[in-house]
Design an enzyme around this catalytic site. Structure first.
Site, PDB file in Angstrom:
ATOM      1  N   ASP A   1       0.768   2.272  -1.205  1.00 25.44           N
ATOM      2  CA  ASP A   1       0.972   3.645  -0.979  1.00 25.44           C
ATOM      3  C   ASP A   1       2.458   3.794  -0.808  1.00 25.44           C
ATOM      4  OD1 ASP A   1       1.296   5.986   0.260  1.00 25.44           O
ATOM      5  OD2 ASP A   1      -0.192   5.761   1.852  1.00 25.44           O
TER       6      ASP A   1
ATOM      7  N   LYS B   1       7.280  14.614  -1.171  1.00 24.08           N
ATOM      8  CA  LYS B   1       8.032  13.926  -0.209  1.00 24.08           C
ATOM      9  C   LYS B   1       9.285  13.384  -0.741  1.00 24.08           C
ATOM     10  CE  LYS B   1       3.690  12.767   2.142  1.00 24.08           C
ATOM     11  NZ  LYS B   1       3.436  13.219   3.514  1.00 24.08           N
TER      12      LYS B   1
ATOM     13  N   HIS C   1      -2.224   5.210   6.528  1.00 22.84           N
ATOM     14  CA  HIS C   1      -2.360   6.720   6.810  1.00 22.84           C
ATOM     15  C   HIS C   1      -3.989   6.771   6.162  1.00 22.84           C
ATOM     16  CE1 HIS C   1      -2.237  10.672   5.236  1.00 22.84           C
ATOM     17  NE2 HIS C   1      -1.280  11.080   5.781  1.00 22.84           N
TER      18      HIS C   1
ATOM     19  N   CYS D   1      -2.053  11.569  10.878  1.00 21.40           N
ATOM     20  CA  CYS D   1      -3.122  10.977   9.998  1.00 21.40           C
ATOM     21  C   CYS D   1      -3.128   9.364   9.963  1.00 21.40           C
ATOM     22  CB  CYS D   1      -2.930  11.617   8.562  1.00 21.40           C
ATOM     23  SG  CYS D   1      -3.279  13.261   8.517  1.00 21.40           S
TER      24      CYS D   1
ATOM     25  N   GLN E   1       6.216   7.045   1.489  1.00 23.27           N
ATOM     26  CA  GLN E   1       7.176   7.422   2.387  1.00 23.27           C
ATOM     27  C   GLN E   1       8.413   6.321   2.006  1.00 23.27           C
ATOM     28  OE1 GLN E   1       7.509   9.435   4.656  1.00 23.27           O
ATOM     29  NE2 GLN E   1       5.662  10.205   4.885  1.00 23.27           N
TER      30      GLN E   1
END
Ligand code: PMP
Length: 406
Positions: free
Chosen positions: A200, A226, A123, A364, A203
């Protein structure tokens, strides 16, 4: 609140609303998840009964607010399997968390010629902060390729690593392809070279169990919104020894020990990295969201997501002209696709008229779009409230779009 997935939709007030006269089929949780009543209630109760600024007050309300905020930190610590609450820094989101690491750790520990390894599917939040540091330090960014299925392979990570690699920064789960990356394997490779690993987890956290120590993550970041929590709150996890070797990212109140005109001394982490009044209600909302997710548990949530991904793959590929992006064996909750001759934005607009909310665009991840050879994809992403009926609604709306544009 219920702990049965079949009833979970009832926990989300917004999912009771209609769109274009139809039941809302919300398939954009990868962009931001909807909020269960438990999160909304926790934040309202805080504002109605316990609200005050934290850490500085000697009065009861402020002490209660401080306990709730620090309790939220302990909850995040337990959720991530971190060793100590001091390893959890609250930020305003994953983007700020990565920028914090890039600025504070990066500008302190990186010099010209050092290398950072990223993957093709990152991302922008895990690309641009490192480019900004590259401009200031002269480091090199190297990029690990992905397979045609959208996998990242350990051997490709190995091939891209050099003795100058200082950090491997990678997504836990791709927000475009849904791939679950082999973080544990990559971390072992990185550590063998003396490099650190930043994961990261935006998700991942709502879909797969995360244990930062088991993964071998030196840094792990995610955004509260999220995982069914509020916006404006995110998390940076880093090991104590790593945080202690990092200077402040921003200056202000609550992060200092003593301020004089000549010299200021700083508190130990995490306070050193939380200048100013933090997002107190949002931290409390995030803690409620983590409780809510843990009420189901990943033994239920992960297989639920995976079954939905399989079903969506099956249903979408049965439609002539549909192309899937991302078919890795290990995927979580995200299905990207295209329909021949139809721009993803047009597709999303037709789906919306059917009450099906999906995202269309580059998500993104423009460098990934270049590799995929498309300007954009349509993306359906799933939550614990997503059902087989939702996937059926997706399929039928895509078929309708196909007929419309035929
Ligand atoms: N990384 C990934 C993989 C993401 O999906 C996102 C959000 N789309 C981010 C980082 C950035 O998160 P935020 O905008 O909440 O800071």
């Amino acid at each position: 609140m219920t702990s049965s997935l079949a009833q979970a939709r009832a926990d989300f007030p917004i999912l009771q609303t209609c769109v274009n006269g139809r039941r809302l089929v919300y398939l954009d949780s990868a962009a931001s998840a909807q909020k269960p009543r438990a999160v909304l209630d926790a934040m309202t109760a805080f504002y109605e009964h316990d609200y005050a600024n934290i850490h500085r007050g000697a009065y009861d309300l402020s002490l209660r607010a401080t306990d709730l905020y620090e309790g939220a930190r302990a909850k995040v610590q337990a959720f991530l399997g971190a060793e100590a609450p001091e390893e959890i820094v609250f930020t305003k989101g994953a983007t700020e968390a990565i920028n914090l690491v890039a600025s504070s750790w990066g500008l302190t520990h990186l010099k010209s010629g050092d290398e950072i390894l990223l993957t093709t599917l990152e991302h922008h939040a895990n690309i641009v902060p490192w480019q900004l540091i590259r401009e200031r330090t002269g480091i090199t960014l190297r990029v690990v390729p992905i397979t045609p299925e959208g996998d990242v392979r350990g051997e490709d990570v190995c091939a891209a690593m050099t003795p100058r690699t200082r950090l491997v920064a990678l997504a836990h789960v791709s927000n475009v392809l849904g791939t679950v990356l082999p973080v544990r394997e990559v971390a072992a490779l990185a550590h063998a070279q003396g490099a650190l690993v930043l994961v990261d987890g935006c998700q991942a956290v709502a879909h797969v169990p995360v244990n930062v120590r088991d993964l071998g993550a030196d840094f792990y970041v995610f955004s509260g919104h999220k995982i069914y929590g509020p916006t404006g709150i995110g998390v940076l996890y880093a090991r104590c020894d790593v945080l202690e070797a990092m200077p402040p990212y921003q200056g202000g109140g609550d992060m200092v020990e003593r301020v004089t005109w000549e010299k200021t001394t700083f508190k130990a982490p995490p306070a050193r990295f939380e200048a100013g009044t933090p997002p107190i209600a949002e931290a409390i909302g995030l803690a409620a969201a983590l409780d809510y997710v843990q009420g189901f548990g990943f033994d239920i949530l992960t297989p639920h997501d995976q079954a939905l991904v399989r079903l969506a793959h099956e249903r979408l590929t049965a439609i002539p002209g549909v192309r899937l992006f991302g078919t890795a064996a290990h995927k979580a909750a995200v299905v990207s696709f295209g329909l021949d001759g139809v721009h993803p934005h047009d597709l999303a607009t037709v789906l919306d008229s059917e009450g099906v909310a999906i995202r269309a665009g580059h998500h993104c991840a423009q460098p990934l779009m270049q590799v995929l050879g498309v300007p954009a994809t349509a993306r359906a992403s799933f939550a614990l409230t997503t059902t087989e009926d939702d996937i059926a609604a997706l399929e039928s709306a895509v078929r309708k779009a196909k007929d419309l544009f035929a």
